[in-house]
Enzyme design. Sequence first.
Site: not given
Ligand SMILES: Cc1cc2nc3c(=O)[nH]c(=O)nc-3n(C[C@H](O)[C@H](O)[C@H](O)COP(=O)(O)O)c2cc1C
Lengths: 269, 303
Positions: B21, B45, B69, B73, B99, B127, B130, B192
């Site tokens: 997500s 998202k 980042n 949300l 999500n 998620n 938050c 996360n």
């Molecule tokens: C730009 C960005 C936005 C994200 N937005 C969400 C989100 O809206 N909801 C969520 O559960 N995780 C969100 N995540 C977390 C990712 O889904 C993931 O759990 C986290 O980045 C770790 O995995 P990765 O290292 O492969 O990116 C976000 C990550 C990034 C980098």
Amino acid sequence: MKKYILDLKVRSNRRLNRNHNLLELGCINPLPPMVPGQFAEVRVDGSQTTYLRRPFSIHRVDRAANTMHLLIKSVGDGTRKLADLEAGDSVNIMLPLGSGFTLTRNARVLLVGGGCGVAPLYYLADHLFRQGNKVDILIGGRSADDILMADDYRAFGTVYIATEDGTLGEKGMVTGHSVLKNKELSYDMIYCCGPDGMMRAVAGIAEAHGIECEVSLENTMACGIGVCLCCVVETHEGNQCVCTQGPVFNSKQLKGWTAEVETGCSLDQ
Amino acid sequence: MASLEVNIHNLKLKNPVLTASGTFGYGEEYDDFIDVNALGGIIVKATTPEHREGNPYPRMAETPMGMLNAVGLQNKGVDYFVEHIYPRLLKYSNYVIANVSGSTVEGYVEVAEKINRLDHIQAIELNISCPNVKEGGMAFGTSCPSATAVTRAVREVYDKTLIVKLSPNVTRIEDIALAVEEAGADAISLINTLLGMAINAETRRPVLSTVTGGLSGPAVKPVALRMVWQVAKAVKVPVIGIGGITTAADAIEFMLAGASAIQVGTANFIDPQASVKILAGIEEYLYRHNISDVRELTGGLVL
Ligand SMILES: Cc1cc2nc3c(=O)[nH]c(=O)nc-3n(C[C@H](O)[C@H](O)[C@H](O)COP(=O)(O)O)c2cc1C
Ligand SMILES: Cc1cc2nc3c(=O)[nH]c(=O)nc-3n(C[C@H](O)[C@H](O)[C@H](O)COP(=O)(O)OP(=O)(O)OC[C@H]3O[C@@H](n4cnc5c(N)ncnc54)[C@H](O)[C@@H]3O)c2cc1C
Ligand code: FES
């Protein structure tokens, strides 16, 4: 527009001055369609500190030669690595990204560029000239050495130059150049790329004269395709992604870009 | 050809590769680069009860092998999602997972209830990273009572597959995992982002508008792998591994640690084709090791 990931070959990499390179890229198949104002995300290989791709404006497209150019200013590890590329090296690139400039026909237009902000203006000037526009180009920099390829632009229109130390063209900042100081400033459109302060100042001048002004923003990006939402700019319709809804915006769309900043600025920011 | 199918509760994924997500938009952003339907599924998202503008720019800082980042949300709210985005997701024949986020228990419930009515969405990922507004901004996922409360409340209104996504910003992740399993989670995904920070030494200022932000990318992989291993040992429900997965080897490591499926996140930014390349790499690995069923990998760590 359909986006591609391509492995392009470096045809040439020309050092223009101490920190600017003109990177010429090509491939066997025809390069994809792209328009002025769009950009590309380049993967930087072999740099310890560069994890994300790096965005660059599409500087020139030569359909006859089937090549495209990026104008790159070395500011950090990623760009320095790209400056070291040699003919024959491979570059992984995503393009075309973002939306382009509004392209006028048979109009009178002014292009204003400061520093490396001239990057998207070459392709734009080329296109506008072919569409029958009367093109004026105003380029600014700190000194003569910063004014890149001014002669190339003369093929498309009249070129004006401002340098802060007066080594070329009028002395002073772009925003203080007589072209922009003209009380009867009248263009159908002003296009502007450069440091934030310069674009705001030019947008302010344009607004004061009732001229539409498009600016190209360079917010830091992670994905370049509208998924990470890291590159947003505040507009009157809420936060918008510079990578997909921009990088070109009409200055009136942007929050806080009003005529009050008509003072000019240094390129030294 | 080895079997790639994996089960996450009632979901029969055609392969274990999902996308994380916030890193894959609504899938459509990747249509130019890959066949999105080739994946086991996509997690879109985050959706919150109300429209959210997110945090001010700058929201991103690059870090060694990763990024921080602070998007906050940003999304148009659940009603917009149902009306305008959901119809665009119908073209995907694989699993589309929503999500769900909120800042109050009621908020999570509202989103889950509205998404429960959408036929094409067979699962939600909660998620719980938050901030819990009522408990003073501490994330739901950082205490057992609040993680239990939000999972239980959503469980009551949501009757399809409920995945709960854990925050790594806790001392004992197994405890939170057990709490949400007990509260009715059908599966657990983790991790996360890890809370981090970046400072610009030249200006002495924080890089992010929010000062701190969430770290992702290869930098977090060892931490994520350790947490997946700990959680998979503790719970009975399937675990989905996330965190820095960039190559097929990374994905396989998470499965060996106990994950039934994996999600590709930040890697999508550097290579929009990362997810399908990882899938191809898993197939190649199974072939090379003469494994007929990908499910054999799950928990296959040799100690
Ligand atoms: C730009 C960005 C936005 C994200 N937005 C969400 C989100 O809206 N909801 C969520 O559960 N995780 C969100 N995540 C977390 C990712 O889904 C993931 O759990 C986290 O980045 C770790 O995995 P990765 O290292 O492969 O990116 C976000 C990550 C990034 C980098
Ligand atoms: C849409 C778009 C188009 C662009 N077009 C061009 C172009 O045509 N030619 C060109 O040379 N550059 C262009 N840039 C800027 C270019 O992407 C950055 O200079 C580059 O990413 C820096 O990478 P680095 O690894 O060398 O520097 P880093 O090590 O990442 O950073 C070095 C320094 O540069 C600053 N910096 C990093 N990224 C940016 C940025 N996006 N804008 C301003 N300062 C930055 C950092 O704050 C830091 O001080 C563009 C940026 C965008 C978003
Ligand atoms: S850079 Fe990711 S949304 Fe613009």
